[in-house]
Design an enzyme around this catalytic site. Structure first.
Site, PDB file in Angstrom:
ATOM      1  N   GLY A 134      54.426  69.139  18.170  1.00 55.14           N
ATOM      2  CA  GLY A 134      55.849  69.145  18.472  1.00 55.14           C
ATOM      3  C   GLY A 134      56.597  68.347  17.430  1.00 55.14           C
ATOM      4  O   GLY A 134      56.288  67.172  17.206  1.00 55.14           O
ATOM      5  N   LYS A 186      64.512  68.120   0.820  1.00 60.66           N
ATOM      6  CA  LYS A 186      63.119  67.846   0.453  1.00 60.66           C
ATOM      7  C   LYS A 186      62.590  69.008  -0.386  1.00 60.66           C
ATOM      8  O   LYS A 186      62.765  70.174  -0.009  1.00 60.66           O
ATOM      9  CB  LYS A 186      62.263  67.678   1.713  1.00 60.66           C
ATOM     10  CG  LYS A 186      62.738  66.577   2.659  1.00 60.66           C
ATOM     11  CD  LYS A 186      62.041  66.673   4.009  1.00 60.66           C
ATOM     12  CE  LYS A 186      62.458  67.942   4.735  1.00 60.66           C
ATOM     13  NZ  LYS A 186      61.774  68.094   6.042  1.00 60.66           N
ATOM     14  N   GLY A 243      59.134  69.541  -1.535  1.00 57.25           N
ATOM     15  CA  GLY A 243      57.690  69.468  -1.623  1.00 57.25           C
ATOM     16  C   GLY A 243      57.185  68.311  -2.449  1.00 57.25           C
ATOM     17  O   GLY A 243      57.591  67.157  -2.264  1.00 57.25           O
ATOM     18  N   ASP A 289      57.918  66.245   9.382  1.00 54.79           N
ATOM     19  CA  ASP A 289      58.226  65.371  10.516  1.00 54.79           C
ATOM     20  C   ASP A 289      57.953  63.917  10.157  1.00 54.79           C
ATOM     21  O   ASP A 289      58.723  63.017  10.527  1.00 54.79           O
ATOM     22  CB  ASP A 289      57.380  65.759  11.727  1.00 54.79           C
ATOM     23  CG  ASP A 289      57.555  67.209  12.134  1.00 54.79           C
ATOM     24  OD1 ASP A 289      58.648  67.754  11.911  1.00 54.79           O
ATOM     25  OD2 ASP A 289      56.591  67.783  12.680  1.00 54.79           O
ATOM     26  N   ASP A 333      48.625  66.540  12.583  1.00 52.27           N
ATOM     27  CA  ASP A 333      50.048  66.218  12.442  1.00 52.27           C
ATOM     28  C   ASP A 333      50.310  64.722  12.517  1.00 52.27           C
ATOM     29  O   ASP A 333      51.306  64.239  11.980  1.00 52.27           O
ATOM     30  CB  ASP A 333      50.858  66.904  13.548  1.00 52.27           C
ATOM     31  CG  ASP A 333      50.937  68.416  13.372  1.00 52.27           C
ATOM     32  OD1 ASP A 333      50.254  68.942  12.477  1.00 52.27           O
ATOM     33  OD2 ASP A 333      51.667  69.055  14.137  1.00 52.27           O
TER      34      ASP A 333
END
Length: 304
Positions: free
Chosen positions: A40, A227, A229, A260, A296
């Site tokens: 999430g 952003k 990369g 995130d 994540d």
């Protein structure tokens, strides 16, 4: 909905978190074993900010099921306060990851999920008093019409409470049409106080190629972070000259979750009162830690 304690978190992150099923021995079609985690965008940000010592809450809905229990338990272990409703009639969403030699594919099972039933006024405006930042992403309005209406109301209520609105574009192609995404994401990104967007996703949905073109397309956002990369990130704030900080070189294991993590590092440094260059550097550092693992979120030390 569970009640917060007497004082408010510094930041609230709002959006869906799903159970994540990842095969551990093969591609999804042939796998005999799998791991269960969580996925999430907003809860990733919440966990990242909490890891820096700031008080943060995650607001959402979960099914009254074991997968919802698992998500809630994991986030609480990571120091995130839960402002969560449990739904007896709708399930917790599920995401399957299908690992590949070049990249992973993902499959969503979130239609009709508990979180997709969030609606206007999901958070009473009085609960936002004292909160410094309210963060959500472009995933949330894609979940349902009621979620889209909830996000619109959230922007208004957060501002009325004196909080900054933070928005990560986070376009998810499988969730809605390109036309719906392009219009809604542009409107929300331009209205936010802090907006994060990937240069590549901006090109995909709006046709803007460079950071400067993205800024021209989103002129009203107070602080726009583009952003790019492994190149770096550029911040546009008001009429000041843009600030660019290159991305550090890291050995990438998997890119999922890095965006995130960047947002969590940037927002934590914002709460600390850091200057813009330091905030971009903090975002890169947080993203770098996630790029070097296959999950994540960084693993927690096992409970004793």
């Amino acid at each position: 909905m569970s009640s917060p304690s007497s004082s408010f978190p510094e930041i609230i992150c709002i959006g869906e978190t799903m159970a994540l099923i990842t095969p551990t021995d093969s591609r999804l079609a042939e796998a005999a074993e799998a791991s269960v985690g969580l996925a999430g965008a907003e809860s990733n940000v919440a966990a990242g900010v909490a890891s820096t010592g700031h008080r943060v809450a995650w607001a959402s809905r979960l099914g009254a099921d074991p997968l919802g229990d698992r998500i809630a338990s994991e986030l609480e272990r990571r120091g995130v306060e839960l402002w969560v409703e449990r739904d007896d009639a709708a399930p917790t969403g599920v995401m399957f990851k299908d690992p590949g030699a070049e990249s992973s594919s993902v499959y969503y099972y979130r239609s009709g999920s508990a979180a997709s039933r969030m609606e206007q006024g999901f958070l009473d405006p009085s609960r936002l008093d004292g909160v410094r930042i309210v963060h959500t992403t472009g995933i949330t309005p894609a979940l349902s019409t009621s979620c889209r209406q909830m996000v619109d109301r959230l922007f208004t209520d957060a501002r009325a409470a004196g909080a900054l609105v933070s928005f990560d574009v986070n376009d998810r192609r499988p969730l809605w049409s390109r036309d719906d995404a392009a219009e809604t994401l542009a409107r929300l990104a331009d209205a936010a106080d802090i907006t994060f967007v990937g240069r590549d996703e901006a090109e995909r949905i709006w046709g803007t190629v460079t950071p400067t073109e993205i800024r021209a397309f989103l002129p009203n956002c107070a602080l726009l972070i583009v952003k790019d990369g492994d190149v770096g990130a550029t911040a546009f704030e008001g009429e000041a000259e843009p600030v660019f900080v290159p991305a550090p070189v890291v050995d990438v294991v998997e890119p999922v979750g890095a965006g995130d993590a960047f947002a969590s590092g940037f927002l934590a440094a914002t709460l600390d009162g850091e200057d813009l260059t330091s905030r971009l550097s903090a975002g890169h550092a947080a993203a770098g830690r996630v790029l070097t693992i296959a999950a994540d979120l960084p693993p927690l030390v096992p409970l004793r």
